[in-house]
Design a protein around this motif. Structure first.
Motif, short mmCIF file in Angstrom:
data_model
loop_
_atom_site.label_atom_id
_atom_site.label_comp_id
_atom_site.label_asym_id
_atom_site.label_seq_id
_atom_site.Cartn_x
_atom_site.Cartn_y
_atom_site.Cartn_z
N ILE A 1 0.84 -1.20 0.00
CA ILE A 1 0.00 0.00 0.00
C ILE A 1 0.87 1.25 0.00
O ILE A 1 0.59 2.23 -0.72
CB ILE A 1 -0.97 -0.01 1.19
N LEU B 1 -4.20 0.86 -5.64
CA LEU B 1 -5.27 1.08 -4.66
C LEU B 1 -5.86 2.50 -4.71
O LEU B 1 -7.09 2.64 -4.63
CB LEU B 1 -4.76 0.75 -3.26
N CYS C 1 -5.58 5.52 1.58
CA CYS C 1 -4.52 4.51 1.49
C CYS C 1 -3.57 4.59 2.68
O CYS C 1 -3.14 3.56 3.21
CB CYS C 1 -3.74 4.68 0.18
N GLN D 1 -5.18 2.91 5.54
CA GLN D 1 -5.11 1.46 5.38
C GLN D 1 -3.73 0.95 5.77
O GLN D 1 -3.60 -0.07 6.47
CB GLN D 1 -5.41 1.09 3.93
#
Length: 342
Positions: free
Chosen positions: A223, A252, A297, A300
């Motif tokens: 990520i 992503l 992101c 995450q």
């Protein structure tokens, strides 16, 4: 990683390559070219092997679980050879002509030789792991490692299947994307940690904790990579600005914007266009910024970092022991990924 550790890993990898008659030599030399040991003319050369993060994790996990990392060197070699096998085949499947600034193996010697060289490295990875018996790892433990190793490989293949099937599909959602990278990328990091613990003879609780640590680290790493691929500073990443947008990579941030932006149709139109010029890149960036894709992101990645630390905290070590030192190194490695710039 200490230079002597990297040297030991490289030596264990080299030890797996057999001595063969002259007419077979090029088969192995092509693989050695991919590993950076030879140049385009197949002459021996010296090159930086890189961080070797996955084999290093094998050794640290083994030590953190109370084992002797020297016993795990054949496994570390096998993990790195497996990783490089996947890269050889990835370059073919992605039609990539270069890797790390050099021509890819297949682009020099053709698709058929590229596939065959990758297959050869796949076998060498397994042969490396068989070398665990010579370091004193009990046979039943070696068998358990080999069984789990093959399960990891199968999940990598599943991840590659998903990645290939997603090409051109702008309808995938973040959940599907995360499922893909969990298999294609994170599973080998998880496997490195898990298998290192198995070599150490760790308890199931410790093996699971280290596996979960590796999985979370692997997801966070990918990520963070996706963030850097769009917003990374060129002077630090060595890539052009918004490199992943220029390549039309569906990472992503793009997946998130396609799922949540009111301008998703415009973003899809840009991605389906023939070219990605500066104006299109700027427009795509504006759409991503409009839904705070970068912040999503980053959040995450932080979640997976937190999960990694929580898993690591389940492993109890005694103060002043090699296991405690390895535990600290694993934590430092995970902390080094948070907000990295390159």
């Amino acid at each position: 990683m200490q230079p002597d550790t990297r040297g030991a890993i490289q030596a264990a990898m080299r030890a797996v390559f057999p001595s063969v008659e002259a007419r077979l030599a090029r088969f192995y030399q092509m693989q050695e070219y991919h590993l950076g040991w030879r140049d385009e003319h197949l002459a021996l050369t010296e090159s930086d092997p890189g961080k070797l993060i996955r084999p290093h994790l094998v050794l640290l996990a083994c030590q953190a679980a109370g084992g002797d990392p020297a016993q795990a060197l054949p496994l570390a070699a096998g993990i790195q050879l497996l990783h490089d096998f996947t890269l050889i085949h990835d370059d073919i499947e992605d039609d990539s002509a270069t890797r790390r600034g050099r021509p890819t193996l297949w682009s020099l010697w053709g698709l058929a030789q590229g596939i065959n060289a990758g297959d050869g490295m796949f076998v060498l990875a397994h042969l490396a792991i068989h070398g665990l018996t010579a370091t004193g790892v009990p046979p039943e433990r070696v068998l358990a490692v080999l069984h789990r190793f093959d399960e990891v490989i199968l999940q990598i293949c599943e991840g590659q299947f998903l990645d290939l099937s997603f090409e051109g599909d702008l309808s995938i959602d973040p959940e599907a994307y995360l499922m893909m990278i969990a298999r294609k990328t994170a599973i080998l990091v998880a496997g490195a940690c898990e298998l290192g613990a198995i070599v150490a003879g760790a308890s199931p609780i410790t093996v699971t904790a280290l596996r979960d640590f590796g999985r979370s680290v692997g997801l966070a790493f990918q990520i963070e990579d996706d963030i850097l691929g769009i917003w990374g500073a060129p002077e630090l990443t060595g890539k052009p600005p918004a490199a992943d947008l220029v390549r039309k990579k569906v990472s992503l941030p793009v997946v998130y914007a396609l799922a949540h932006s009111p301008h998703r149709d415009e973003l899809a139109r840009i991605y389906r266009g023939a070219t990605m010029d500066d104006a299109a890149v700027a427009q795509a960036l504006a759409i991503l910024d409009g839904v705070d894709a970068r912040a999503f992101c980053a959040a995450q990645a932080r979640e997976h970092h937190a999960a990694a630390f929580a898993s690591l905290d389940q492993i109890k070590t005694v103060a002043g022991t090699p296991a405690e030192a390895a535990h600290a190194h694993l934590r430092a490695l995970a902390e080094g990924l948070i907000g990295r710039q390159a």
